[in-house]
Every structure is written in C-alpha cells, then in structure tokens.
Scaffold this active site. Structure first.
Site, short mmCIF file in Angstrom:
data_model
loop_
_atom_site.label_atom_id
_atom_site.label_comp_id
_atom_site.label_asym_id
_atom_site.label_seq_id
_atom_site.Cartn_x
_atom_site.Cartn_y
_atom_site.Cartn_z
N CYS A 112 4.45 8.97 -3.56
CA CYS A 112 3.89 9.14 -2.26
C CYS A 112 3.64 10.37 -1.72
CB CYS A 112 5.03 8.52 -1.23
SG CYS A 112 4.74 8.48 0.32
N GLY A 160 -9.04 3.63 0.37
CA GLY A 160 -9.94 3.38 0.60
C GLY A 160 -11.55 3.87 -0.10
N THR A 218 -6.57 -1.31 1.54
CA THR A 218 -7.36 -0.82 2.41
C THR A 218 -8.71 -1.96 2.82
OG1 THR A 218 -6.69 1.40 2.24
CG2 THR A 218 -8.63 1.07 3.62
C1 LIG Z 1 -0.84 1.93 5.68
C2 LIG Z 1 -0.48 2.27 4.12
C3 LIG Z 1 0.94 1.90 3.72
C4 LIG Z 1 1.12 2.28 2.47
N1 LIG Z 1 2.46 1.89 2.11
C5 LIG Z 1 2.90 2.02 0.79
C6 LIG Z 1 3.94 1.99 0.33
O1 LIG Z 1 4.96 1.49 1.09
N2 LIG Z 1 4.44 1.97 -0.96
C7 LIG Z 1 3.60 2.24 -1.87
O2 LIG Z 1 3.89 2.21 -2.97
N3 LIG Z 1 2.19 2.42 -1.39
C8 LIG Z 1 1.87 2.31 -0.12
N4 LIG Z 1 0.84 2.75 0.23
C9 LIG Z 1 -0.61 2.93 -0.80
C10 LIG Z 1 -1.04 1.76 -1.38
O3 LIG Z 1 -0.33 0.69 -1.97
C11 LIG Z 1 -2.42 1.97 -2.42
O4 LIG Z 1 -1.68 2.42 -3.42
C12 LIG Z 1 -3.37 2.89 -1.63
O5 LIG Z 1 -3.55 2.40 -0.29
C13 LIG Z 1 -4.58 2.74 -2.35
O6 LIG Z 1 -5.35 1.46 -2.59
P1 LIG Z 1 -6.26 0.85 -1.36
O7 LIG Z 1 -7.58 1.93 -1.30
O8 LIG Z 1 -6.78 -0.32 -1.89
O9 LIG Z 1 -5.89 0.91 -0.05
C14 LIG Z 1 0.10 2.49 1.63
C15 LIG Z 1 -1.16 2.70 1.91
C16 LIG Z 1 -1.31 2.47 3.23
C17 LIG Z 1 -3.05 2.48 3.63
#
Ligand SMILES: Cc1cc2nc3c(=O)[nH]c(=O)nc-3n(C[C@H](O)[C@H](O)[C@H](O)COP(=O)(O)O)c2cc1C
Length: 306
Positions: free
Chosen positions: A130, A219, A268
């Site tokens: 993170c 995203g 996303t």
């Molecule tokens: C609002 C939000 C909250 C997220 N919370 C977590 C979390 O609690 N733990 C985690 O490992 N990743 C978290 N992520 C990251 C996502 O799991 C993922 O790795 C990241 O959004 C990339 O994928 P995407 O582009 O499909 O969203 C979060 C992402 C977003 C946008």
C-alpha cells in the site's frame, strides 16, 4: 463451435472463470460477496483486515479522474474478531473467498491469521504494497526482499492455506521481489497494488482534494504498468500470478493472461461498467477466444513471451 472453457485453477482453487474481485471493493460483508458472485465473478477478496479496528483516513478518501481513480482510504476496517464473525458460514457464499491481511510486524500478521483460522477462506493475501497508509505497506518498508521474506515466512509457519503476496508497481526490480516472496513460501503473486502515490489539486480550494493529500492510482492509467509487472514477474517465478490493474474488458483480461496471469483482478472497472462487469468480461473473452480458436485459459497463459 463449442463455447470456450473459462475455468482456471489458482493454487488448487477451482474458479469458474479467471475474474477476481481485488481487495477494497465490495468485500466488506457476506451479502456483498454474494452480490458479486451473482454477477459472475470467479473469486473475491475481502477488504484488508488488521488485528485492531481502524478508522482509516478522513474523507475525502477517493476521487475519480479522467484515467481512473486516486484513493487513500487508509485501511478502514472493523478488526480481525469482527471480520471472523462477519465471514463465519462462508459456505453460504458460492465462490472462493480470499482473506486480505495487513500488519506492521510479522507477528501482527500472525495474530490476524490466528483470529481468522476457523473461517473458511480459500487463501490468504498479504498486501505488502500500500502506498498511502503509515505503518503499513510501502510506508512501513514492506516492499523489500528482506521484509517480504520475514512476513511470508512467519505466515507460512501458521497457515496451510495458499499465500498470495500482493506487490507494488513502484518497485523497479519487481521480478526479484516476487522471487523473494516465492522463496519464502508464497503460492502466488498478486500484481499489482495501486501506483504512486499521486496527487490531484482542487484549484478553487487551492489544496489537494484527498484529506491525506496523496493516494494510489488505479484504473486505466495503471493498466500498462500492471501489464509490464505481470510480464516481468512471469519471467522470474514459477508460481501463478493474479494480474490486477486497470482491467475492464475481455480484451484487457486476455492481455493480462498472455502476459502471464492465471487469474485477473477487476476493481476500478466496476465504476465504469457496473457490478455485472464480470459477466461482460467473460462474454467478451468467450467471443474473442471462439474467433481466435482458443478453447481454454491455460492455452493462453504467458503466450506473449514466446
Ligand atoms: C477505493 C480503493 C480501495 C482499495 N483498498 C485496498 C485494500 O484494502 N487492500 C488492498 O490490498 N488493495 C486495495 N486497493 C487496491 C486494489 O485492490 C487494486 O490492487 C487496485 O485498485 C488496482 O486494480 P484496479 O485498477 O482494477 O482497481 C484499493 C483500491 C481502491 C481504488
């Protein structure tokens, strides 16, 4: 022509299709998991959980922009005991569910694993990546081979479930980091967490929009970076990869699989195409696979390397 077979096997976890809900989206209750299951997801990850409950950062924590989303939620969660209560009777959820576990020191991870040990999760994910929460992930120095090795080994000793290690796209030598996770006992790599941190400024207010000022980018803006990370990791390790970052169509999912992914995270993208995005992606994958004479996911994994 027969319909292509979208089933995939992730560390022995049988998935009806390769889509997986990443941590942080809708994974806070059993009823929400059932909603994503009804919308065709292959497996789901719960919102990350720490031993003690956490409030997270103050609002605003999420801001969409033209190429995705910026977030600094700060790991708000009800703590391990409440999570164990919420997710007891996981047999009522029809898909495999992955627990996402966070901590600062290796012992913190172990305490959460112990508290959740009676719960029927299919795997444990460790997001050591993170970019915006002090005490966790990159702000706790967890993105190095040494710290990754220590945390994975500690969890390996107390759990027989498959361990997924979630990496940051910010690490230049991501292949070496994945290798360190594999050597310490990880069963799969989730690639990737959000990129950054980044910042968006409200020019009328003359200050950053997020209360924490900076946040992780997800995203469409993340997709080419995530794709390259999956490609690099595939060349470095033998364990499966969950390709995550900016996937919102069947073509994107197939691209991830060709880069080396066995399963594909979709987070996303839900905001762009709705909660039934999983069904839409599967239909698009089936169409492309039929047109291009592929019958199974496994025929496509890593073929961009040949
Ligand atoms: C609002 C939000 C909250 C997220 N919370 C977590 C979390 O609690 N733990 C985690 O490992 N990743 C978290 N992520 C990251 C996502 O799991 C993922 O790795 C990241 O959004 C990339 O994928 P995407 O582009 O499909 O969203 C979060 C992402 C977003 C946008």
């Amino acid at each position: 022509m027969t319909t292509p077979n979208l089933t995939t096997d992730l560390c022995g976890i049988k998935m009806s299709n390769p889509t997986i809900l990443p941590s942080g989206f809708l994974g806070t209750s059993k009823s929400l998991l059932n909603r994503v299951a009804e919308n065709g997801v292959g497996a789901a990850t719960i919102k990350s959980v720490s031993f003690e409950a956490r409030e997270g950062h103050k609002n605003p924590t999420v801001i969409p922009f033209e190429a995705g989303m910026l977030n600094a939620v700060g790991y708000s969660n009800p703590g391990a005991e409440e999570t164990a209560r919420e997710f007891s009777n996981l047999q009522e959820v029809s898909i495999p569910v992955v627990a996402s576990i966070i901590g600062t020191e290796p012992d913190d991870f172990v305490r959460v694993v112990d508290t959740l040990s009676e719960t029927r999760f299919s795997a444990i994910e460790l997001p050591l990546s993170c970019p915006h929460t002090p005490g966790f992930g990159l702000l706790a120095g967890q993105g190095t081979p040494e710290s990754t090795g220590k945390i994975v080994s500690a969890v390996r000793k107390v759990s027989r479930l498959p361990i997924f290690v979630k990496l940051s796209p910010n690490i230049p030598e991501i292949g070496s980091l994945a290798k360190a996770a594999e050597n310490a006992g990880a069963d799969a790599i989730t690639a990737v967490n959000t990129l950054g941190p980044g910042m968006i400024i409200n020019i009328e207010a003359r200050k950053p929009i997020l209360s924490f000022k900076v946040g992780g980018v997800s995203g469409p803006a993340l997709r080419p970076v995530a794709m390259r990370c999956v490609y690099d990791i595939y060349e470095s390790v033998k364990i499966p990869i969950i390709g995550t970052g900016g996937v919102s169509t069947g073509r994107h999912a197939i691209e991830m699989i060709m880069a080396g992914a066995t399963a594909v995270g979709v987070g996303t993208g839900i905001y762009e195409r709705g909660i039934d995005i999983f069904k839409k992606i599967c239909r698009e994958m089936e169409m492309w696979m039929s047109e291009n004479n592929y019958n199974t996911i496994h025929e496509m994994i890593g073929i961009a390397h040949e």
